[in-house]
Design a protein around this motif. Structure first.
Motif, mmCIF file in Angstrom:
data_model
loop_
_atom_site.group_PDB
_atom_site.id
_atom_site.type_symbol
_atom_site.label_atom_id
_atom_site.label_comp_id
_atom_site.label_asym_id
_atom_site.label_seq_id
_atom_site.Cartn_x
_atom_site.Cartn_y
_atom_site.Cartn_z
ATOM 1 N N GLY A 1 61.798 21.975 48.434
ATOM 2 C CA GLY A 1 62.773 22.815 47.739
ATOM 3 C C GLY A 1 62.111 23.916 46.940
ATOM 4 O O GLY A 1 60.950 23.822 46.564
ATOM 5 N N TRP A 2 62.884 24.963 46.659
ATOM 6 C CA TRP A 2 62.311 26.046 45.867
ATOM 7 C C TRP A 2 62.380 25.770 44.364
ATOM 8 O O TRP A 2 61.777 26.470 43.569
ATOM 9 N N GLY A 3 63.135 24.728 43.978
ATOM 10 C CA GLY A 3 63.199 24.324 42.581
ATOM 11 C C GLY A 3 62.136 23.273 42.276
ATOM 12 O O GLY A 3 61.109 23.201 42.937
ATOM 13 N N TYR A 4 62.398 22.430 41.286
ATOM 14 C CA TYR A 4 61.436 21.382 40.960
ATOM 15 C C TYR A 4 62.159 20.183 40.367
ATOM 16 O O TYR A 4 63.315 20.290 39.933
ATOM 17 N N LEU A 5 61.479 19.034 40.406
ATOM 18 C CA LEU A 5 62.037 17.818 39.839
ATOM 19 C C LEU A 5 61.723 17.839 38.334
ATOM 20 O O LEU A 5 60.563 17.675 37.954
ATOM 21 N N PRO A 6 62.724 18.053 37.468
ATOM 22 C CA PRO A 6 62.459 18.322 36.053
ATOM 23 C C PRO A 6 62.113 17.089 35.219
ATOM 24 O O PRO A 6 62.743 16.805 34.188
ATOM 25 N N ASN A 7 61.092 16.397 35.648
ATOM 26 C CA ASN A 7 60.644 15.204 34.923
ATOM 27 C C ASN A 7 60.084 15.546 33.548
ATOM 28 O O ASN A 7 59.907 14.665 32.712
ATOM 29 N N ASN A 8 59.827 16.829 33.304
ATOM 30 C CA ASN A 8 59.185 17.254 32.061
ATOM 31 C C ASN A 8 60.173 17.669 30.975
ATOM 32 O O ASN A 8 59.742 18.077 29.889
ATOM 33 N N ALA B 1 69.524 22.509 52.147
ATOM 34 C CA ALA B 1 68.232 22.257 52.800
ATOM 35 C C ALA B 1 67.052 22.813 52.020
ATOM 36 O O ALA B 1 65.956 22.248 52.055
ATOM 37 N N GLU B 2 67.244 23.921 51.311
ATOM 38 C CA GLU B 2 66.113 24.631 50.723
ATOM 39 C C GLU B 2 66.077 24.609 49.193
ATOM 40 O O GLU B 2 65.014 24.759 48.599
ATOM 41 N N GLY B 3 67.240 24.493 48.564
ATOM 42 C CA GLY B 3 67.294 24.630 47.118
ATOM 43 C C GLY B 3 66.940 23.363 46.370
ATOM 44 O O GLY B 3 66.687 22.310 46.955
ATOM 45 N N GLY B 4 66.941 23.476 45.039
ATOM 46 C CA GLY B 4 66.631 22.316 44.209
ATOM 47 C C GLY B 4 65.273 21.735 44.543
ATOM 48 O O GLY B 4 64.319 22.455 44.792
ATOM 49 N N TYR B 5 65.175 20.393 44.556
ATOM 50 C CA TYR B 5 63.923 19.750 44.942
ATOM 51 C C TYR B 5 64.165 18.803 46.105
ATOM 52 O O TYR B 5 65.224 18.200 46.221
ATOM 53 N N ARG B 6 63.176 18.720 46.986
ATOM 54 C CA ARG B 6 63.204 17.821 48.149
ATOM 55 C C ARG B 6 61.812 17.221 48.245
ATOM 56 O O ARG B 6 60.938 17.761 48.911
ATOM 57 N N VAL B 7 61.568 16.141 47.527
ATOM 58 C CA VAL B 7 60.213 15.596 47.423
ATOM 59 C C VAL B 7 60.016 14.434 48.382
ATOM 60 O O VAL B 7 60.940 13.655 48.650
#
Length: 262
Positions: free
Chosen positions: A160-167, A127-133
């Motif tokens: 999410g506490w992470g991010y979507l690593p599009n970069n 529910a909280e980790g990674g990305y949830r955009v």
């Protein structure tokens, strides 16, 4: 570990420089000693912090690889009780949240079994980790003349506490927000890509707004708006699952409102 023959002791003077060079070439970060406070210390924490939201971080715990292999209750933190895997898992989870990890390693063997004894933490990461955009605001025209210009306003959030690593260099910013116009049969008749949208900057607690000007050059009729994050290198097809409950079209679009083109 790059340029360092050991995984303990004083930090090698070349470690940060060599790791930075590797990461600049496209490597991401992985630490296999989360929860092992004698190994995962201030240097490692600060290095992860430096690369937060610039590269994904993968978490792997080190104490519980297989039942009885390591004496985790001897950890310098003094927080782990013998016979209580859940103490270790909570320590690993808390450090993972602090490091904003994108992935947690739940592999085969006793390690997986141990995690499922602390299933509440597995559920929390889901529910909280990674990305949830997801988009929490979208303003779309509902009635327009064919050939007229329109403005789409949209705002995006990340739970999410992470991010979507599009970069990362391998992806090279290929994922973008797109809006589509669908006909009555659900066929895509027009796609508008917002090239200014950048998923890698959507961080928890900070919505990002965009405005996209489009031209509605379709024949008169009733259409449906739809939204997706598409892969611009693969014919702009929907590619990233959104944190929404709405049903998707067979092509992967999330339907929004109806528009009448006159």
């Amino acid at each position: 570990m790059v340029g360092h023959p050991e995984s303990w002791g004083a930090v090698n003077p070349n470690s940060e420089r060599l790791l930075d060079k590797a990461i600049d070439k496209g490597y991401s970060l992985r630490q296999d000693a989360f929860g092992m406070t004698g190994y995962y210390q201030s240097w490692e924490k600060n290095f992860a912090k430096k690369w937060n939201f610039k590269r994904p971080i993968i978490m792997e715990g080190g104490w519980i690889i297989a039942p009885g292999k390591h004496r985790y209750w001897t950890d310098p933190s003094g927080k782990y009780r013998e016979g209580h895997d859940e103490d270790v898992r909570k320590g690993e989870f808390d450090l993972s949240a602090e490091a904003h990890v994108n992935m947690m390693d739940f592999r085969a063997g006793g390690e997986t079994e141990s995690w499922f004894k602390s299933f509440d933490l597995v559920q929390r990461f889901t529910a909280e980790g990674g990305y949830r955009v997801y988009p929490d605001q979208i303003k779309l025209p509902q009635d327009i003349r064919s050939g007229a210009a329109a403005l789409i306003s949209h705002r995006w959030q990340n739970m999410g506490w992470g991010y979507l690593p599009n970069n990362i260099p391998q992806w090279n910013y290929k994922y973008k927000v797109a809006f589509a116009l669908l006909d009555a049969s659900g066929n895509v008749k027009k796609i508008f890509i917002d090239h200014q949208s950048e998923p890698s900057v959507w961080l928890k607690g900070a919505g990002v707004n965009y405005n996209l000007k489009v031209k509605i050059d379709l024949p008169a009729g009733i259409y449906s708006w739809a939204v997706a994050i598409v892969d611009t290198t693969k014919d702009s097809k929907p590619a990233i699952q959104l944190a929404l409950n709405e049903e998707l079209t067979p092509q992967g679009w999330t339907k929004l409102s109806v528009i009448r083109v006159k």
